[in-house]
Design a protein around this motif. Structure first.
Motif, PDB file in Angstrom:
ATOM      1  N   LEU A 135     -14.130 -10.454  14.230  1.00  0.00           N
ATOM      2  CA  LEU A 135     -13.923  -9.527  12.741  1.00  0.00           C
ATOM      3  C   LEU A 135     -14.063  -7.784  13.752  1.00  0.00           C
ATOM      4  O   LEU A 135     -12.555  -7.435  13.367  1.00  0.00           O
ATOM      5  CB  LEU A 135     -15.428  -9.034  11.687  1.00  0.00           C
ATOM      6  N   GLU A 136     -13.882  -8.047  14.678  1.00  0.00           N
ATOM      7  CA  GLU A 136     -13.123  -6.713  14.994  1.00  0.00           C
ATOM      8  C   GLU A 136     -12.439  -6.554  15.757  1.00  0.00           C
ATOM      9  O   GLU A 136     -10.969  -5.492  15.983  1.00  0.00           O
ATOM     10  CB  GLU A 136     -14.203  -6.303  16.230  1.00  0.00           C
ATOM     11  N   THR A 137     -11.487  -7.092  16.022  1.00  0.00           N
ATOM     12  CA  THR A 137     -10.017  -7.801  16.301  1.00  0.00           C
ATOM     13  C   THR A 137      -9.349  -7.945  15.473  1.00  0.00           C
ATOM     14  O   THR A 137      -8.253  -7.482  15.793  1.00  0.00           O
ATOM     15  CB  THR A 137     -10.258  -9.228  16.910  1.00  0.00           C
ATOM     16  N   ARG A 138      -9.954  -7.599  13.564  1.00  0.00           N
ATOM     17  CA  ARG A 138      -8.535  -7.821  12.625  1.00  0.00           C
ATOM     18  C   ARG A 138      -7.935  -8.884  12.539  1.00  0.00           C
ATOM     19  O   ARG A 138      -6.831  -8.359  12.625  1.00  0.00           O
ATOM     20  CB  ARG A 138      -7.825  -6.390  12.607  1.00  0.00           C
ATOM     21  N   ARG A 139      -8.483  -9.966  13.698  1.00  0.00           N
ATOM     22  CA  ARG A 139      -7.385 -10.956  12.806  1.00  0.00           C
ATOM     23  C   ARG A 139      -7.946 -12.192  12.054  1.00  0.00           C
ATOM     24  O   ARG A 139      -7.515 -12.268  11.524  1.00  0.00           O
ATOM     25  CB  ARG A 139      -7.793 -12.352  13.973  1.00  0.00           C
ATOM     26  N   ALA A 140      -9.032 -11.900  11.968  1.00  0.00           N
ATOM     27  CA  ALA A 140      -9.646 -12.873  11.241  1.00  0.00           C
ATOM     28  C   ALA A 140      -9.440 -12.855   9.434  1.00  0.00           C
ATOM     29  O   ALA A 140      -9.718 -11.472   8.741  1.00  0.00           O
ATOM     30  CB  ALA A 140     -11.664 -13.093  11.233  1.00  0.00           C
ATOM     31  N   TRP A 141      -9.080 -13.290   8.336  1.00  0.00           N
ATOM     32  CA  TRP A 141      -9.148 -13.311   7.018  1.00  0.00           C
ATOM     33  C   TRP A 141     -10.272 -14.031   6.263  1.00  0.00           C
ATOM     34  O   TRP A 141     -10.161 -15.436   6.773  1.00  0.00           O
ATOM     35  CB  TRP A 141      -8.002 -13.446   6.727  1.00  0.00           C
ATOM     36  N   LEU A 142     -11.124 -13.902   4.760  1.00  0.00           N
ATOM     37  CA  LEU A 142     -12.116 -15.241   5.284  1.00  0.00           C
ATOM     38  C   LEU A 142     -11.771 -15.028   3.593  1.00  0.00           C
ATOM     39  O   LEU A 142     -11.480 -14.106   2.519  1.00  0.00           O
ATOM     40  CB  LEU A 142     -13.584 -14.188   4.929  1.00  0.00           C
ATOM     41  N   THR A 164     -10.974  -9.801   4.017  1.00  0.00           N
ATOM     42  CA  THR A 164     -11.127 -11.042   2.202  1.00  0.00           C
ATOM     43  C   THR A 164     -10.016 -10.976   1.528  1.00  0.00           C
ATOM     44  O   THR A 164      -9.048 -10.321   1.882  1.00  0.00           O
ATOM     45  CB  THR A 164     -12.601 -10.575   1.908  1.00  0.00           C
ATOM     46  N   LEU A 165      -9.333 -12.696   1.168  1.00  0.00           N
ATOM     47  CA  LEU A 165      -8.705 -12.796   0.855  1.00  0.00           C
ATOM     48  C   LEU A 165      -9.420 -13.881  -0.952  1.00  0.00           C
ATOM     49  O   LEU A 165      -9.485 -14.586  -0.458  1.00  0.00           O
ATOM     50  CB  LEU A 165      -7.419 -13.883   0.412  1.00  0.00           C
ATOM     51  N   LEU A 166      -9.210 -13.247  -2.617  1.00  0.00           N
ATOM     52  CA  LEU A 166      -9.902 -13.594  -3.040  1.00  0.00           C
ATOM     53  C   LEU A 166      -8.462 -14.612  -3.362  1.00  0.00           C
ATOM     54  O   LEU A 166      -7.344 -14.902  -4.260  1.00  0.00           O
ATOM     55  CB  LEU A 166      -9.601 -12.223  -4.346  1.00  0.00           C
ATOM     56  N   VAL A 167      -9.081 -15.771  -3.465  1.00  0.00           N
ATOM     57  CA  VAL A 167      -8.539 -17.359  -3.547  1.00  0.00           C
ATOM     58  C   VAL A 167      -8.757 -18.543  -4.671  1.00  0.00           C
ATOM     59  O   VAL A 167      -8.322 -19.087  -5.572  1.00  0.00           O
ATOM     60  CB  VAL A 167      -8.072 -17.919  -2.615  1.00  0.00           C
ATOM     61  N   GLY A 168     -10.183 -17.754  -4.560  1.00  0.00           N
ATOM     62  CA  GLY A 168     -10.458 -18.971  -5.666  1.00  0.00           C
ATOM     63  C   GLY A 168     -11.210 -20.046  -4.875  1.00  0.00           C
ATOM     64  O   GLY A 168     -11.033 -20.827  -3.927  1.00  0.00           O
ATOM     65  N   ASP A 169     -11.004 -21.374  -5.983  1.00  0.00           N
ATOM     66  CA  ASP A 169     -11.764 -22.761  -5.682  1.00  0.00           C
ATOM     67  C   ASP A 169     -11.511 -24.258  -5.470  1.00  0.00           C
ATOM     68  O   ASP A 169     -11.119 -24.399  -6.450  1.00  0.00           O
ATOM     69  CB  ASP A 169     -13.177 -22.850  -5.762  1.00  0.00           C
TER      70      ASP A 169
END
Length: 560
Positions: A135-142, A164-169
């Motif tokens: 998370l500290e690298t700012r590379r991750a997207w959840l 975070t990215l709101l995508v649904g399920d």
């Protein structure tokens, strides 16, 4: 390049971007395999390769899964020597090499609803969250399925802010879009129209349903009448990976012999959930999917590792508990009777935002991270689930309970069958109007059951009356403890031979019927000492079906 530094010399497809899928567990790998194809359909600009991370305790089966799917796989060590444009995974617990490319993490369940053991320490961690170092690298997207999950995440991991990215399920969307095919799934699983399918779902770990109640499956099968109910189970892939299929089959051998629908560890659980009439579950994601889909629910276990304030906790507050030592049939009937389709609507609203758009949102996010324009084709819509293969073995023996009512001229015979493999501990005593007997098919492998059976039934129809009579005579001679031997004649009736040489022709006036049930009508008349010639019997099968059966005498078998 993901398949070698000289790949550009021999590659057929000239891709512009390289997407690496990090495959660590069966659960997470399956989620990517189910989600990714419609996102990249027909786009040769993106080359996909799978990197296998063998460090998980649940890694067994990952390579087999990838090879079966035809994936190009490279060792994890090679990932550090490649230059992917995006790393995609549904496993948050991965050690990605230092690089500049983004890392997109999909959920492999519903949100961050569970505390799990941390493989890097002796403590527990929140499931679904990548390490703080990433998370500290700012590379991750959840990717998340509801805004509430972002709020929950920030309360425990502030470094996830803005990641975070709101995508649904996509999985929930597929379950909803597949409802119109429910009958096709039930037909494929062998569920008759009059039967109820009770699915039992267990997550993994000691607080799971199977961790706490390993004998629940055979107990259900011993209490739910065979002709009215089918029982299936969905077991978390981590259980299969950690313990192996052999161990699961061995522990549930009696249930499997009793007709348990043991769903394979991947893919097939989703159509089984759509087909279910009742779901018995725990704090796993499958139970939450079932609640959101409007399935009648019973909770048999709920672990302390569930996260407060999540949708799964909302579900736990609303779902009735199963008393595993009580009358299971009555509890199943009660939950079906009292259920309303909107009972868990608030739970679904807390778990899944804007259902039906997950694949389209995810494709947009994927191409943005790849720095490519989206394909001109329309955004993908939820796919309809495929029809599953039948996972059950045929039942070969039953304890048959028979009740008799009415007069001899218009008798009603009530038949209730329970698989013999799970009926040993059930007390069903005889009475003047109620009898029990053991019935076995001729391919029963347990000779102790066959030699104890009062009724023996031929699995496959005889081609002629002569062949049927010969089989009856030989069977009664081979098993002197049996009273009846019954076989269907192809395209015709059922012949039931008695120990004293009499032959009774039993014919259903309606649809074709299992010869074991027809033999039960003859057995009831025999036990009562009633005539077996030219009589019509109303056969009541469980609580859902009434059929008329005509009994007629045929020429007697030779004796001696």
């Amino acid at each position: 390049m993901p398949v070698g530094r000289d790949a550009h010399r021999w590659s057929t497809f000239r891709s512009e971007r390289t997407l690496v899928v990090a495959a660590r567990t069966v659960t997470s790998t399956v989620r990517v395999l189910e989600t990714l194809p419609p996102l990249l359909r027909g786009d040769s600009r993106v080359s996909v390769v799978f990197a296998y991370d063998p460090t998980s305790a649940f890694n067994a089966g990952v390579l087999d899964l990838l090879h079966t799917a035809g994936c190009r796989v490279m060792p994890w060590e090679q990932l550090g020597h490649t230059a992917p444009d995006l790393i995609l995974s549904a496993s948050e617990n991965i050690d990605v090499p230092e690089a500049d490319c983004p890392v997109l993490v999909l959920p492999h369940g519903v949100g961050f609803q569970k505390f799990v053991p941390d493989s890097r320490s002796s403590a527990d961690r929140l499931s679904g969250v990548v390490p703080d170092s990433l998370l500290e690298t700012r590379r991750a997207w959840l990717a998340v399925s509801h805004p509430a999950q972002e709020e929950q995440l920030l309360a425990t991991h502030p470094k996830a802010a803005g990641r975070t990215l709101l995508v649904g399920d996509p999985c929930f969307d597929e379950l909803v879009s597949s409802r119109p095919r429910r009958k096709a799934y039930r037909d494929a699983l062998g569920i008759a129209e009059h039967q109820r399918l009770v699915m039992v779902s267990s997550t993994w770990g000691p607080t799971s349903l199977l961790g706490r109640h390993p004998a629940l499956l055979p107990r259900l099968l011993s209490q739910l009448p065979y002709d009215d109910y089918r029982v299936g189970t969905i077991i978390h892939p981590n259980v299969w990976s950690a313990h192996g299929a052999w161990q699961i089959h061995t522990l549930q051998a009696a249930a499997l012999d009793a007709g348990l629908l043991l769903m394979p560890a991947i893919h097939a659980w989703r159509p089984a959930l759509v087909a279910a009439d009742v779901l018995i579950g725990d704090h796993g994601s499958v139970t939450l999917y079932g609640a959101a889909a409007g399935t009648p629910l019973l909770l048999a276990a709920f672990g302390g590792d569930a996260v407060p304030g999540t949708a799964v906790q909302d579900m736990a507050a609303a779902v009735p508990r199963l008393n595993t030592r009580g009358d299971l049939l009555q509890q199943v009937e009660d939950v079906v009777r009292d259920h309303t389709p909107e009972r868990y609507a608030a739970v679904a609203e807390h778990a899944f935002a804007e259902p039906g758009h997950a694949l389209a949102r995810l494709r947009t996010a994927l191409y943005r991270l790849l720095r490519l324009p989206e394909p001109p084709s329309p955004p993908p819509s939820p796919l309809v689930l495929p029809v599953p293969d039948p996972p059950a073995s045929p039942v070969t023996s039953w304890e048959v309970a028979i009740g008799i009512s009415g007069d001899s001229e218009a008798p009603t015979v009530t038949v209730c069958r329970f698989p013999a493999a799970v009926s040993a501990d059930m007390a069903r005593p005889d009475s003047p109007s109620r009898f029990t007997h053991l019935a076995c098919v001729d391919d029963e492998r347990d000779h102790r059951l066959t030699e104890s059976a009062s009724v023996l039934v031929r699995r496959h129809p005889a081609s002629t009356s002569v062949g049927a009579l010969r089989w009856v005579e030989d069977t009664l001679a081979q098993f002197p403890g049996s009273l009846l031997a019954a076989t269907e004649i192809r395209g015709g009736c059922c012949l039931v031979g008695l120990r004293d040489g009499r032959i009774v022709e039993a014919t259903a006036t309606g649809p074709a019927m299992d010869p074991c049930l027809l033999a039960a009508a003859v057995y009831a008349r025999l036990r009562e000492g009633r005539p077996l010639d030219d009589v019509q019997v109303r056969l009541r099968i469980g609580d859902t079906r009434d059929e008329d059966v005509v009994l007629r005498r045929r020429p007697t078998l030779p004796t001696g």
